[in-house]
Design an enzyme around this catalytic site. Structure first.
Site, PDB file in Angstrom:
ATOM      1  N   HIS A  11       0.628  -1.182  -0.223  1.00 64.70           N
ATOM      2  CA  HIS A  11       0.511  -0.113   0.135  1.00 64.70           C
ATOM      3  C   HIS A  11       0.652   1.227   0.058  1.00 64.70           C
ATOM      4  CE1 HIS A  11       0.673  -0.191   4.085  1.00 64.70           C
ATOM      5  NE2 HIS A  11       0.530   1.125   4.592  1.00 64.70           N
ATOM      6  N   GLY A  13       3.901   1.795  -2.055  1.00 68.69           N
ATOM      7  CA  GLY A  13       4.039   1.832  -3.709  1.00 68.69           C
ATOM      8  C   GLY A  13       2.994   2.271  -3.652  1.00 68.69           C
ATOM      9  N   VAL A  15       1.370   2.402  -6.983  1.00 69.09           N
ATOM     10  CA  VAL A  15      -0.122   1.105  -7.316  1.00 69.09           C
ATOM     11  C   VAL A  15      -1.134   0.796  -6.144  1.00 69.09           C
ATOM     12  CG1 VAL A  15      -0.501  -1.420  -8.603  1.00 69.09           C
ATOM     13  CG2 VAL A  15       1.254  -0.011  -9.368  1.00 69.09           C
ATOM     14  N   LEU A 104      -0.899  -8.636  -9.415  1.00 70.71           N
ATOM     15  CA  LEU A 104      -0.508  -7.370 -10.756  1.00 70.71           C
ATOM     16  C   LEU A 104       1.072  -8.198 -11.194  1.00 70.71           C
ATOM     17  CD1 LEU A 104      -1.460  -4.420  -8.221  1.00 70.71           C
ATOM     18  CD2 LEU A 104      -1.702  -4.814 -11.196  1.00 70.71           C
ATOM     19  N   SER A 106       2.988  -7.340 -15.667  1.00 70.31           N
ATOM     20  CA  SER A 106       4.129  -6.468 -16.150  1.00 70.31           C
ATOM     21  C   SER A 106       3.704  -6.528 -17.320  1.00 70.31           C
ATOM     22  CB  SER A 106       5.063  -6.413 -15.902  1.00 70.31           C
ATOM     23  OG  SER A 106       5.579  -5.443 -17.075  1.00 70.31           O
ATOM     24  N   SER A 107       3.389  -5.749 -18.098  1.00 69.71           N
ATOM     25  CA  SER A 107       3.612  -5.856 -19.955  1.00 69.71           C
ATOM     26  C   SER A 107       4.956  -6.153 -20.754  1.00 69.71           C
ATOM     27  CB  SER A 107       3.217  -4.170 -20.318  1.00 69.71           C
ATOM     28  OG  SER A 107       4.591  -4.036 -20.484  1.00 69.71           O
ATOM     29  N   CYS A 108       6.098  -6.389 -19.361  1.00 74.59           N
ATOM     30  CA  CYS A 108       7.759  -7.407 -19.668  1.00 74.59           C
ATOM     31  C   CYS A 108       7.391  -8.641 -19.623  1.00 74.59           C
ATOM     32  CB  CYS A 108       8.754  -6.506 -19.285  1.00 74.59           C
ATOM     33  SG  CYS A 108       8.205  -7.219 -17.241  1.00 74.59           S
ATOM     34  N   TYR A 135      12.620  -9.849 -14.048  1.00 77.35           N
ATOM     35  CA  TYR A 135      11.118  -9.396 -13.130  1.00 77.35           C
ATOM     36  C   TYR A 135      10.636 -10.042 -14.313  1.00 77.35           C
ATOM     37  CZ  TYR A 135       7.857  -5.612 -12.039  1.00 77.35           C
ATOM     38  OH  TYR A 135       6.153  -5.369 -11.314  1.00 77.35           O
ATOM     39  N   LYS A 139       6.745 -12.131 -12.493  1.00 78.21           N
ATOM     40  CA  LYS A 139       5.348 -11.899 -12.981  1.00 78.21           C
ATOM     41  C   LYS A 139       4.745 -13.090 -13.944  1.00 78.21           C
ATOM     42  CE  LYS A 139       5.340  -7.887 -10.644  1.00 78.21           C
ATOM     43  NZ  LYS A 139       4.435  -8.332  -9.610  1.00 78.21           N
ATOM     44  N   HIS A 178      11.987   4.346 -13.389  1.00 74.76           N
ATOM     45  CA  HIS A 178      11.122   4.352 -14.819  1.00 74.76           C
ATOM     46  C   HIS A 178      11.411   5.348 -15.308  1.00 74.76           C
ATOM     47  CE1 HIS A 178       8.823   1.071 -12.559  1.00 74.76           C
ATOM     48  NE2 HIS A 178       9.525   0.556 -14.418  1.00 74.76           N
ATOM     49  N   TRP A 201      18.245   9.013 -22.207  1.00 73.73           N
ATOM     50  CA  TRP A 201      19.311   7.643 -22.651  1.00 73.73           C
ATOM     51  C   TRP A 201      17.791   6.531 -23.790  1.00 73.73           C
ATOM     52  CZ3 TRP A 201      18.526   4.896 -16.534  1.00 73.73           C
ATOM     53  CH2 TRP A 201      18.930   5.633 -15.992  1.00 73.73           C
TER      54      TRP A 201
END
Ligand code: GFB
Length: 311
Positions: A11, A13, A15, A104, A106-108, A135, A139, A178, A201
């Site tokens: 809680h 973080g 998200v 949750l 991630s798109s990765c 990561y 996930k 990010h 970058w």
């Protein structure tokens, strides 16, 4: 949701805090546990805490997260922490009769070269992007764990795959952040210092999709009521932009008028990761916050919290 005891893991973080904001006023009793009260890496402690607090529902938003450089320099933290945290939480939910759980991802998790926009069916169809493989593997294991508990025990647990997130409560530490919060902070500091250029970058040509974290929290509550399948479901906005375009937009919002300098010695990462959000929009949910509005809200929050965030 009235009267339900809902545990939001993570809680503090970005998200987790957005989920707590979203649940406020729904009639749910929100349960949280700070780090000093509960170490999510400690299996016995997680089992004891969940058994003592008896949540009806759970959001697994706790995770070790970070940008492209952070992923590359802390592979153990990204793989080990995330495997252990998600395993402890999902298993404790199972052992204690939690009725509904939202994990949750991630798109990765999708292959580096997945066809765009990336459909949920692209999972495990090709090699991952090396800069975030640790990561991603953790996930993917979480998605499969949710599926396994559904298949073996019939639990109504689900997995949501958000695209790149940003917003209130983001991490502005330049080594860990990010791209969006990193460029916002750099643009702000360049403006204040009267600098002529801003370092970006990579080549600036890769593309990303950005979802405002309060929209994500809204989607998760929507999914709690409207989605009950084993496979993951994507949560995004359905459009992306190049890192150069993002940097230009951030400079506009922040008010920095210098030039962009691209450092191609830094990694680009995945060339593109636009999510196919057809499954979610078919159920009736759409993101509400245009990127410019979300950037303005995030910059406002950054300015209000700058002293603390610069540490
Ligand atoms: O957001 P980001 O760190 O991670 O970087 P990913 C996205 C793109 O922005 C890369 C470029 O091409 C970066 O090189 N970029 C430009 C910058 N300037 C900067 C800067 O100052 N800081 C940062 N961080 N990037 C993450 C994964 O991948 O996506 C995570 O590493 C997670 O595990 C997350 O999955 C959603 O979008 O490449």
């Amino acid at each position: 949701m009235t009267g339900k005891r809902v545990f939001v893991a993570g809680h503090r973080g970005m998200v987790g805090s957005a989920i707590v904001r979203r649940l406020t006023g729904t009639g749910a009793e929100v349960l949280t546990a700070g780090r000093s009260e509960l170490d999510l890496l400690d299996q016995a402690a997680v089992r004891t805490w969940v058994s003592a607090h008896k949540p009806d529902e759970m959001y697994v938003a706790a995770a070790t997260v970070g940008g492209i450089l952070d992923n590359a320099t802390r592979p153990v933290d990204f793989l080990y922490d995330n495997l252990v945290i998600e395993t402890n939480l999902i298993d404790a939910a199972h052992r204690n009769g939690v009725e509904r759980l939202i994990f949750l991802g991630s798109s990765c998790i999708y292959p580096k070269m997945a066809p765009q926009p990336m459909n949920e069916d692209a999972l495990l169809t090709g090699p991952l992007e090396p800069t975030n493989q640790w990561y991603a593997i953790a996930k993917i294991a979480g998605v499969k764990l949710v599926q396994a508990y559904r298949e073996q025990y019939g639990h109504r647990y689900i997995s949501a795959m958000p695209t790149n997130l940003y917003g209130i409560g983001d991490n502005f530490n330049l080594q860990r952040a990010h791209v969006l919060p990193a460029l916002m902070r750099k643009a702000h500091e360049a403006k204040v210092a009267g600098a002529e250029s801003l370092e970006v970058w990579g080549t600036g040509t890769v593309r990303r999709e950005f979802l405002f974290v309060d929209d994500l929290a809204d989607a998760l509550v929507f999914l709690r009521d409207n989605y009950d399948e084993g496979g993951p479901i994507n949560v995004g906005v359905g459009e992306d932009l190049s890192i150069r375009e993002l940097a230009e937009l951030i400079c506009e919002v922040v008010g920095f008028r210098g030039v962009l300098q691209f450092d191609a010695s830094k990694p680009d990462g995945t060339p593109r990761k636009l999510l196919d959000v057809g499954k979610l929009s078919g159920l009736g949910w759409k993101a509400r916050t245009p990127l410019r509005d979300g950037l303005q809200a995030t910059y406002k929050w950054y300015l209000e919290n700058e002293g603390r965030l610069r540490k």
